[in-house]
Design an enzyme around this catalytic site. Sequence first.
Site, PDB file in Angstrom:
ATOM      1  N   SER A 309      41.628  37.332  44.387  1.00 16.61           N
ATOM      2  CA  SER A 309      41.142  38.465  45.163  1.00 16.61           C
ATOM      3  C   SER A 309      42.280  39.390  45.590  1.00 16.61           C
ATOM      4  CB  SER A 309      40.347  37.935  46.361  1.00 16.61           C
ATOM      5  OG  SER A 309      39.677  38.957  47.051  1.00 16.61           O
ATOM      6  N   ASP A 320      52.069  46.385  37.576  1.00 12.30           N
ATOM      7  CA  ASP A 320      51.812  47.614  36.809  1.00 12.30           C
ATOM      8  C   ASP A 320      52.889  48.668  37.045  1.00 12.30           C
ATOM      9  OD1 ASP A 320      49.567  46.403  35.859  1.00 12.30           O
ATOM     10  OD2 ASP A 320      48.133  47.853  36.668  1.00 12.30           O
ATOM     11  N   LYS A 334      39.491  36.854  40.157  1.00  8.00           N
ATOM     12  CA  LYS A 334      38.368  37.383  40.951  1.00  8.00           C
ATOM     13  C   LYS A 334      38.539  38.903  41.046  1.00  8.00           C
ATOM     14  CE  LYS A 334      35.981  37.109  45.394  1.00  8.00           C
ATOM     15  NZ  LYS A 334      36.128  38.542  45.729  1.00  8.00           N
TER      16      LYS A 334
END
Length: 550
Positions: A309, A320, A334
């Site tokens: 999560s 990223d 998740k």
Amino acid sequence: MPEILPDAPAAPRRPVRAIAAAIGFVALLGVGGWWAGRDLTAAAQPTRAPLGGARLFDQVVAAIARKYVDSIPPDSIFAKSVSGMLNELDDPFTSFLPEDRVRRLSEQMNGTFSGVGLQIDIRDGWPIVIEPLVGGPSERAGILAGDRIVLIGKESTKDLDREEVFKRLRGQTGTSVTFTVEREGQRQAFTLTRDKVHLRAVQRVALLPNGVGYVDVNVFNAFTATELSAAVDSLVKMGTRSMVMDLRGNPGGLLEQGVAVAELFLDRGQSIVQLRGRAGTPPQTFTDSVPQRWPTLPLAVLLDRASASASEIVAGALQDHDRAIVLGVTSFGKGSAQNVYPLSNGGALRLTIARWYTPVGRTINRPPERPADDTEGDEADDVTLPDTVKPRFRTDAGRTVFGGGGITPDVVVGDSMTPQPVQALARAMGKNLGAYRDAISKLAQQQKRNMKSPGDPVTRDMLDALFDDLTRRKVAPPRSVFDAAGPWIARSLGYEMVRVAFGSDAEFLRRTQDDATLQRAAQVLQGARTPRDVFGNLEKRAVTTVPATP
């Protein structure tokens, strides 16, 4: 005429008519009850008319309430209906939360509860103090790790479970509770005034060798970003030259706190996460709105299968944008967001309202398994792909990262599978694993006075004593299985001995020596002066695997 199978004894002949009757009986057995109770008269047939959803539901509920063979209270029928309806959504994260679960969830997310501030476990049928919470009434009163709680009030705690112990120790702020602990054979009673206890989101802050700072973030509650910011500031003052953020075992929590933590390490204008709801609704993108606090601090993030999560939101955003190198094993996966809607009965509905995507557009949702011929739904979310064919994306610096189930680390360290000797030990112990933990706890208590330093080794004699205790309890595994798992057993026993004798801080330092993921992170960070330097020792697109060692 029935055939006689070769090499089988001949059976008595039965008339064809009898056989047909028997087949008919078996075939009708499943529906016989329905036919027996069905009224076929025209007057008994309801008028056929289209049924709306609510009307259909009311008719079924009424029939169950009046006619079902077992009497079921109406409230129970509706509760079962809700559970069945949510289950049919095929979403493990959408559920009905009873009132007590709502209360526990609120405590977790708000980061506070009212009580005496103890972490406990059940050992040999007794509640044992694992650790008093920092700043809580128990720590102030001098309760120690390893203390056995034998009485609460005048009631014995023998064979109480954790939930029952917590119910007795917790209560309204300002009220008092008396409990008795046993320590090294001596009993002592404590009367404590319950108070607000803070559940720290950042459980551990430490400066490791070579200037590596360490922070353990265990949940994303209302205070996570604030606590993390203060922790990093303290490490910088202590002279940290790089930092490890440990998200292993972190199940997530509040999305806004995940965003706030990512903001601490990203530049203004960099995207963090995008939420995409049902078709026709515009996506919601969260973007960093403030300058990062420590722009030159090299950073590593640790993940495991239990990182989920908000942990994955943070790791995905930092990966990223090439702000942190990610180490460990692939995370839980998740990739959805939930809202909690209070209900009039004190419970709540936890409902998935969106899927989320990393800054470069990755979904990391690990979908439920579906039948091979089931092609309904969003194929991008419902197909689990092997690592070799996971969708590939490019980071800001052009590095390759993967979509699919979970965040794939830049450096894979260790094995996500439990070592075979440990699996064999667990199978051999079976339902007696609790007794195994009890025996380790007992031996650690016995060794407490003999410990001279946190680095004291676990000896062969100690392992023999542990096996003898398991034998006396009549739960010992085969000796060959025990010996094969000996290095892992010794490690667990050593941690317990150090925690009981010297406290949790000393236990943590001992654990770091055996933590392959943390040790690898420290190696990668060594010598790095900027965040980009961290990637300098790694070949572009390479994934390094370091096996776990006992």
